[in-house]
Every structure is written in structure tokens, then in C-alpha cells.
Enzyme design. Sequence first.
Site, PDB file in Angstrom:
ATOM      1  N   LYS A  92      -2.097  -7.549  -0.798  1.00 30.67           N
ATOM      2  CA  LYS A  92      -3.399  -8.078  -1.239  1.00 30.67           C
ATOM      3  C   LYS A  92      -4.163  -7.179  -2.215  1.00 30.67           C
ATOM      4  CE  LYS A  92      -4.521  -8.476   3.107  1.00 30.67           C
ATOM      5  NZ  LYS A  92      -5.049  -8.831   4.431  1.00 30.67           N
ATOM      6  N   ASP A 116      -5.735  -9.093  11.734  1.00 33.91           N
ATOM      7  CA  ASP A 116      -6.756 -10.156  11.755  1.00 33.91           C
ATOM      8  C   ASP A 116      -6.263 -11.429  12.446  1.00 33.91           C
ATOM      9  OD1 ASP A 116      -4.994 -10.593   9.671  1.00 33.91           O
ATOM     10  OD2 ASP A 116      -6.512 -11.055   8.163  1.00 33.91           O
TER      11      ASP A 116
HETATM   12  C1  BGC Z   1      -1.154  -8.975   5.549  1.00 37.55           C
HETATM   13  C2  BGC Z   1      -1.333  -9.418   6.984  1.00 37.55           C
HETATM   14  C3  BGC Z   1      -2.630 -10.174   7.135  1.00 37.55           C
HETATM   15  C4  BGC Z   1      -2.745 -11.284   6.107  1.00 37.55           C
HETATM   16  C5  BGC Z   1      -4.069 -12.041   6.194  1.00 37.55           C
HETATM   17  C6  BGC Z   1      -1.338 -10.137   4.600  1.00 37.55           C
HETATM   18  O1  BGC Z   1      -1.269  -9.696   3.276  1.00 37.55           O
HETATM   19  O2  BGC Z   1       0.121  -8.408   5.364  1.00 37.55           O
HETATM   20  O3  BGC Z   1      -1.301  -8.318   7.855  1.00 37.55           O
HETATM   21  O4  BGC Z   1      -2.716 -10.702   8.428  1.00 37.55           O
HETATM   22  O5  BGC Z   1      -2.600 -10.745   4.816  1.00 37.55           O
HETATM   23  O6  BGC Z   1      -5.153 -11.210   5.992  1.00 37.55           O
END
Ligand code: BGC
Length: 449
Positions: free
Chosen positions: A160, A196
Amino acid sequence: MMQPEQHFPEAFQICQKFNISDENMNEIVHRLTKEINMGLARDTHPRAVVKCFITYVQDLPTGKERGKYLALDLGGTNFRVLLVSLNSETDIDIVSKAFVISKELMVGPGKNLFAFIAECLAMFCKEQKIEKDNLPLGFTFSFPLKQIGINKGIMITWTKGFNCDGVVGKNVVELLQDAINHRGDLKVRIVAILNDTTGTLMTCAFTNRNCRIGLIVGTGTNACYVEKTINTEMLDGYQTSNKPNMIVNCEMGAFGDNGVLDFVRTSYDKVVDKQSINPKRQTFEKCISGMYLGELVRQVVVELMQKGLLFKGLSSDAINEKWRFETRFISEIESDPPGTYRNASMIMDQMGIRTNNELDLACLRYICQTISTRSAKLTSCALVCLINKMNAKDCSVGIDGGVYRFHPHFHNLLMENMNRMLKGSVKFELVVSEDGSGRGAALIAAVCA
Ligand code: BGC
């Protein structure tokens, strides 16, 4: 009524590539099931793509949890610090403060990021006059984390848009604790680290005893679910554990990183992947989540514009700028009542394209619908896969994230696609679970403390 095939045939042709047939949806469920089983099993886990990390959360809330807890939420749009008071089943008091994580912090040294988190926490605690209270803290850390205990987790990789040096391979709880200790002005106990999705599941389960899945469709995407401990081979002593269940964090965003989704991916997906800061990783997430959907739409729009087939005679720097078209625009454009294009024309104006041409704006909306529908279809595949995996006959899903919450049709698209795939064999409910990262962290801290 606009007929895409007739009114904008070239856009229709491109959008067809994003369509996923029922047959392919079933194939996706099948492939994901296989990947999940690989993540769960000890001998295949090391090479598994969908890691299925055990969370060490083995108890769902009873609804009787009480007390005051601190929570940190890192990994969504904002970083947040929360003080959660569980007063009764229906009375949860939350005081929170959001902080923006600057681009420099997102891709700078991890040390700076954790120092910033500790600083925000200290500031918040002083405001609330709880800096010496030694309150239990739950840390919602929404990135792939190999947990080795309820408050111990090794960072696997950033996602992200984050990419901080010196964190991968480290115990994140220790990094945070060190940053707090280094300040010397704050007493807290980090009792749990969680994803989360886990927070969302716990939050939903607090009031809904049937909740078995936590799903995020926000900046990123991922899901967790309640697995039988006997199947979680990565837990030492899983065969003899006296707790029957374990929440498993699938880290489903990585599904497809080994090529198993290539049969439905498009050339546009490949471009978005290439220009992202984590190419070849988070393949599923890049087809589903908020960080990427806007860019997919922009790719298609720009191609049509370059061919002179959309917004003819108009151009702008903004529309040609990577990542500039935000996913929330998709929700806004699709929120225009049928036959009207007020948001669409305002958004394009903001993008430097001034037009009221209804055919063009209808085409834009059609492209948005195509991308969000595919996202919802893929998400439905994931949910159906987990429901089947648990063999659940009656199951609630707790959901959070901006795409699910702000898109006007996402919920209905999930319902429609899941109903079609499950053919009425399962009773399920999709429940929005607001602030799962905050409440969930408190609940886990309460269950564990
Ligand atoms: C992460 C997860 C997370 C999800 C939603 C992903 O990029 O790897 O750990 O739960 O995003 O936030």
C-alpha cells in the site's frame, strides 16, 4: 438508455476484457482454496503465496469485555491513536486522533516512522492525561506480519505505498516499544499486535455471534476467518491445543503473485503493477482495492482519449498524470442518479477536462462500473471461498474499508454475486463494521490482557 456496445463500442471492447464469467469465478474460488491450504500446511507454508498467518487470537469476544484500552491503527489512509472504553455491550466510547503519515515517512527509514508513531501516541496520551497509566495497548498493524505470539510479529513485506527501510524481518512490537522507551515520557503496555481484518472480525463478533470473517476493501484488501486449530499446522502443538479455533489472517492481497490469476488479468493490470512501488506483489489487491482502482480507470480513459474516442479535442496534464484519478471519484461518478452526470462532470472538470458531453460522461461511468464490478466479483470469490472452506451454513461477514463503505453499489454487487455462486445453500449477512481497527484492537487487548 445508453447501450455501451452501440454507443461507445471501443470502450465496450476494452471493458469486455475486465469481465469475469461465472465459470472463471468458480475457477478463482478453486484456485484460492488451494493457495489457502498451502498457506495453512507446515510443509507448503514456506513457498505459499497466500500465507494464512495464524494470529494467536483463539477466542472471539463474549460481549462481556470491559475496560479502557489504547489502540494504534497503522496501515489505512491515516494513522490513528485511539482510547477505547468498553463500558457495556452497546456503550463503547472512543476518543481518537488521526495523523497524516507524510510521503517521506512512508518510504523513509523505519526508525523515523516508529519515532513518529511514538510521538503521536505520547501527544495523545498527554492530552488525555493517561501517559502514566500504563494502559494496555493493541497495535493494529495492517501489513503482512508473521506472528509468533499475540504481541510478537515479524514484518514480511510492506504494501500500500509504504516502503520503510530496516523493518522487514524485525519484530514490529519491539520497534515500537523501543521508540516509546527512547522517549521516556510514556508508560504503556503493548499487549497485542493485530491485522485490521482481525480487528474487524472481532468488532463484528462483539455484537454478532455468527461473525466468522473479517474483510477489508479499502486502500488495500485482505480477509481473515475462523479456522479450526487442528488445521493451523503453523501453530506449535496445533494437534493438542485446547482451543478449538484460531483466526487466520489470509493475506489474500498476494493471491496471484505466482501467476495463477493471469488468466483473468488484463494488460491494464500489468501496467498498473509495473508502475507501482511493489511490482509483482499484491496481484489480487491490485485488482480490488482503493489504491489501484482509480488508476485502472485512468488507464482506460487515457487510451480512449489518445485514440480520439473520448473527450474529443480535450486534454489535460492531470488526466495524463499517473495515480491522479482517485478511487473515490469512481464512487462519486457512480453515485450520479441514472441519466445524470453532475458528479462526473465536476470530477472531470477537476481533472482539467471541462465537458458536459453526455455520451462521454456515460462512457466514463461505464468504465468506472466495469472496474468496480470486477473488484466486487473478485471479492465475492474470496468470500465464497472462505465460507466454503469453513463449511459454514450461516455466517456473518464484518466488512470495513473505503471502497466498501463509499461505493454506492459495492454491497449489492457482493450480495448479488455471492448469492449466484452459493445458490442459496448458505445464509450469510454482510455487516459494515466501522472502526474495527480501533475497537478490535481494544477487544483483543481485553481478551488477551
Ligand atoms: C495488507 C493487509 C491488510 C490489507 C487491508 C494489505 O495491503 O497486506 O495486511 O489487511 O492491506 O488493509
